[in-house]
Scaffold this motif. Structure first.
Motif, PDB file in Angstrom:
ATOM      1  N   GLU A 154       1.016  -1.208  -0.008  1.00 55.31           N
ATOM      2  CA  GLU A 154       0.048  -0.079   0.203  1.00 55.31           C
ATOM      3  C   GLU A 154       0.925   1.256   0.010  1.00 55.31           C
ATOM      4  O   GLU A 154       0.335   2.253  -0.746  1.00 55.31           O
ATOM      5  CB  GLU A 154      -0.998   0.168   1.197  1.00 55.31           C
ATOM      6  N   LEU A 155       1.852   1.120   0.780  1.00 55.44           N
ATOM      7  CA  LEU A 155       2.883   2.409   0.733  1.00 55.44           C
ATOM      8  C   LEU A 155       3.570   2.572  -0.688  1.00 55.44           C
ATOM      9  O   LEU A 155       3.587   3.803  -1.082  1.00 55.44           O
ATOM     10  CB  LEU A 155       4.138   2.277   1.814  1.00 55.44           C
ATOM     11  N   LEU A 158       0.919   4.182  -2.777  1.00 55.67           N
ATOM     12  CA  LEU A 158       0.382   5.460  -2.541  1.00 55.67           C
ATOM     13  C   LEU A 158       1.709   6.343  -2.722  1.00 55.67           C
ATOM     14  O   LEU A 158       1.515   7.407  -3.450  1.00 55.67           O
ATOM     15  CB  LEU A 158       0.299   5.664  -0.977  1.00 55.67           C
ATOM     16  N   ARG A 159       2.945   5.676  -2.699  1.00 54.12           N
ATOM     17  CA  ARG A 159       4.002   6.729  -3.357  1.00 54.12           C
ATOM     18  C   ARG A 159       4.102   6.821  -4.802  1.00 54.12           C
ATOM     19  O   ARG A 159       4.371   7.802  -5.175  1.00 54.12           O
ATOM     20  CB  ARG A 159       5.340   5.703  -2.862  1.00 54.12           C
ATOM     21  N   GLN A 161       1.331   7.261  -6.520  1.00 52.21           N
ATOM     22  CA  GLN A 161       0.437   8.094  -6.753  1.00 52.21           C
ATOM     23  C   GLN A 161       0.714   9.433  -6.360  1.00 52.21           C
ATOM     24  O   GLN A 161       0.703  10.259  -7.258  1.00 52.21           O
ATOM     25  CB  GLN A 161      -0.990   7.771  -5.862  1.00 52.21           C
ATOM     26  N   ILE A 162       1.449   9.685  -5.056  1.00 49.85           N
ATOM     27  CA  ILE A 162       1.664  10.982  -4.637  1.00 49.85           C
ATOM     28  C   ILE A 162       2.867  11.646  -5.403  1.00 49.85           C
ATOM     29  O   ILE A 162       2.705  12.809  -5.446  1.00 49.85           O
ATOM     30  CB  ILE A 162       1.963  11.026  -3.241  1.00 49.85           C
ATOM     31  N   ASP A 205      11.480   3.291   2.908  1.00 51.08           N
ATOM     32  CA  ASP A 205      10.684   3.969   3.908  1.00 51.08           C
ATOM     33  C   ASP A 205      11.364   3.718   5.330  1.00 51.08           C
ATOM     34  O   ASP A 205      10.542   3.670   6.395  1.00 51.08           O
ATOM     35  CB  ASP A 205       9.595   2.937   4.099  1.00 51.08           C
ATOM     36  N   PRO A 254       2.938  15.984   1.995  1.00 52.45           N
ATOM     37  CA  PRO A 254       1.504  15.824   1.468  1.00 52.45           C
ATOM     38  C   PRO A 254       0.587  16.726   2.271  1.00 52.45           C
ATOM     39  O   PRO A 254      -0.493  17.198   1.843  1.00 52.45           O
ATOM     40  CB  PRO A 254       1.276  14.460   1.427  1.00 52.45           C
ATOM     41  N   ILE A 304      -5.162  11.625  -1.320  1.00 55.08           N
ATOM     42  CA  ILE A 304      -4.186  10.809  -1.436  1.00 55.08           C
ATOM     43  C   ILE A 304      -3.016  11.260  -0.362  1.00 55.08           C
ATOM     44  O   ILE A 304      -2.610  10.222   0.597  1.00 55.08           O
ATOM     45  CB  ILE A 304      -3.461  10.981  -2.810  1.00 55.08           C
ATOM     46  N   SER A 308      -1.926   8.554   2.524  1.00 55.35           N
ATOM     47  CA  SER A 308      -0.716   8.177   2.325  1.00 55.35           C
ATOM     48  C   SER A 308       0.074   8.347   4.038  1.00 55.35           C
ATOM     49  O   SER A 308       0.745   7.590   4.347  1.00 55.35           O
ATOM     50  CB  SER A 308       0.131   8.885   1.295  1.00 55.35           C
ATOM     51  N   THR A 311      -1.351   5.885   6.581  1.00 58.54           N
ATOM     52  CA  THR A 311      -0.703   4.501   6.240  1.00 58.54           C
ATOM     53  C   THR A 311       0.662   4.304   6.678  1.00 58.54           C
ATOM     54  O   THR A 311       0.993   3.621   7.256  1.00 58.54           O
ATOM     55  CB  THR A 311      -0.948   4.195   4.591  1.00 58.54           C
ATOM     56  N   ARG A 312       1.485   5.430   6.253  1.00 59.71           N
ATOM     57  CA  ARG A 312       2.874   5.431   6.753  1.00 59.71           C
ATOM     58  C   ARG A 312       3.164   5.274   8.369  1.00 59.71           C
ATOM     59  O   ARG A 312       3.610   4.510   8.819  1.00 59.71           O
ATOM     60  CB  ARG A 312       3.565   6.759   6.362  1.00 59.71           C
TER      61      ARG A 312
END
Length: 358
Positions: A154-155, A158-159, A161-162, A205, A254, A304, A308, A311-312
Motif C-alpha cells: 500500500e505504501l 501511495l508513493r 500516486q503521490i 521507507d 503531503p 491521497i 498516505s 498509512t505510513r
C-alpha cells in the motif's frame, strides 16, 4: 529455526516445571488429608519427571505445526502429526513404564499395554491441545507477515500516486509563470530539482530526521510561494530538539500540499500555512494547519495526501502513531500527528530556514 526452537524449549520448560510444582503441592496436600504421608521430595521428583517428559513433546508439536500446518493437509503432514501423536501416547507410556522401577509411582506396575490404554485419552488430548497452540502461533505469525506485506504494498502504491501527483502540480505552477517572469520560473525549477533530489534520496521507507522532512516541505512551499506571492504566507514553529527526531519519509509535504491546494487556493485572499513541531516527553507532535476554506461539507473520504500519511504512521508505529484531522477553530483545517519520540542521535540538526513567519 534454532533460535525459535530454543525459545520454545525455554517456554515449555518454564510451563511444565510450574505445572509440576502446582500438581505436586495439590497431590501432597490431598494424600496428607487422606492420611497417606508421602515425602515431599519424592512427590515433587515424580511430578517433575512426568511433567518434564512433556517438554520435548511440546517442542515437537510446535515444530510440526509450524513446518507442516494442517490448514491444507497433505499426506506427509497428516502422517507426521499422527506419528507425533503416537510418540506422545505410546512413547511417553513406554518411558514412564521404564522409569517406574526407580520412581515407584505404581503400587503394582501394570503392563505397558494397560498403561498406554489407561492414559491414552489424557495424553492424546494434551498433545492435540499443544498442536492447536502451535497452529495458532503459526497462523498468527503468518497474519502479521501478510499485514506487513500489505502495508508495504500500500505504501508503494501511495508513493506511486503521490509523486506523479505532486510533480504534475509543480510543473503546472512553473508553467503558469514561465512566460511572465522567467527568472521566477528558473528559481522554481531549482527548488523543484532540490525537492525531487531529496525525495529520491529517501525513496525507501526508512525513518529520516525531521530536519530532512522540513527541508523537503520548505522546497515545496517555496515553489508555491513563487506562484501565489503574497497570497501564501508560511510560518514555522519548530523546536530545536524536534529537528533531530526520526519520522517516516514524506509525512509533512503531503499535508502542506493539502493545506495549499484545498485550503488556501480556494480563497481569493489566500492565507497562512503554519507548521509546528515540538517534543512532549516521549512523543513528537507535528501540526500542519491553515486558515483557509476548511473542510468541504459532506466530504467523507480522505485524499491521497492524508491516506498516505495515515498509512505510513500505521506501518511505522501501529497503534502508537496517531493522526487527527478536522476543522480548525476560527476557520481552516488542521492535521495533528503524534508519534513516539525516536532521536537521530547527536546534536540537534540544523534546519535550513529561519523560525517565524516567512
Amino acid at each position: 529455526m534454532v533460535r525459535r526452537l530454543t525459545l520454545w524449549a525455554v517456554c515449555a520448560t518454564a510451563w511444565w516445571l510450574g505445572y509440576a510444582w502446582i500438581s505436586a503441592r495439590n497431590y501432597h496436600q490431598i494424600t496428607t488429608e487422606w492420611g497417606i504421608y508421602l515425602p515431599w521430595s519424592e512427590v515433587l521428583t515424580a511430578e517433575l519427571i512426568t511433567a518434564g517428559l512433556w517438554i520435548p513433546l511440546t517442542v515437537l508439536a510446535l515444530a510440526l505445526s509450524t513446518r507442516f500446518p494442517l490448514g491444507r493437509p497433505t499426506p506427509v503432514a497428516v502422517g507426521l502429526h499422527l506419528a507425533g501423536l503416537a510418540v506422545a501416547v505410546l512413547g511417553r507410556s513406554w518411558v514412564v513404564h521404564r522409569l517406574d522401577e526407580w520412581l515407584g509411582c505404581w503400587p503394582a506396575l501394570p503392563m505397558l499395554a494397560e498403561l498406554a490404554i489407561d492414559q491414552r485419552p489424557q495424553h492424546a488430548f494434551t498433545y492435540v491441545m499443544l498442536t492447536g497452540v502451535g497452529h495458532a502461533l503459526h497462523y498468527a505469525a503468518a497474519h502479521r507477515r501478510r499485514e506487513a506485506e500489505l502495508a508495504r504494498a500500500e505504501l508503494a502504491r501511495l508513493r506511486a500516486q503521490i509523486r506523479p501527483h505532486f510533480l504534475f502540480n509543480a510543473l503546472n505552477t512553473i508553467a503558469a509563470v514561465v512566460h511572465d517572469d522567467p527568472d521566477r520560473a528558473e528559481r522554481m525549477v531549482v527548488d523543484l530539482g532540490a525537492l525531487l533530489r531529496q525525495a529520491l534520496e529517501h525513496g525507501d521507507d526508512r525513518p529520516v530526521p525531521l530536519s530532512t522532512e522540513l527541508d523537503l516541505t520548505r522546497c515545496y512551499l517555496d515553489i508555491e510561494q513563487q506562484r501565489y506571492g503574497e497570497r501564501l504566507r508560511v510560518s514555522w514553529d519548530v523546536a530545536p530538539d524536534a529537528a533531530e527526531a526520526l519520522v517516516p519519509p514524506l509525512v509533512l509535504q503531503p499535508l502542506a500540499e493539502n493545506a495549499v491546494r484545498h485550503g488556501l487556493a480556494r480563497r481569493a485572499g489566500g492565507g497562512e500555512v503554519r507548521i509546528v513541531a515540538h517534543r512532549h516527553d516521549d512523543t513528537l507532535r507535528l501540526m500542519v494547519e491553515d486558515d483557509g476554506a476548511g473542510p468541504r461539507a459532506g466530504a467523507g473520504s480522505e485524499g491521497i495526501g492524508l491516506a498516505s500519511v495515515r498509512t505510513r504512521l500505521r506501518a511505522a508505529y501501529g497503534h502508537r502513531g496517531e493522526l487527527t484531522a478536522g476543522a480548525r477553530p476560527g476557520g481552516g483545517f488542521r492535521v495533528v500527528l503524534r508519534v513516539p519520540w525516536r532521536s537521530a542521535g547527536g546534536q540537534p540538526l540544523a534546519v535550513s530556514f529561519p523560525a517565524g513567519v516567512r
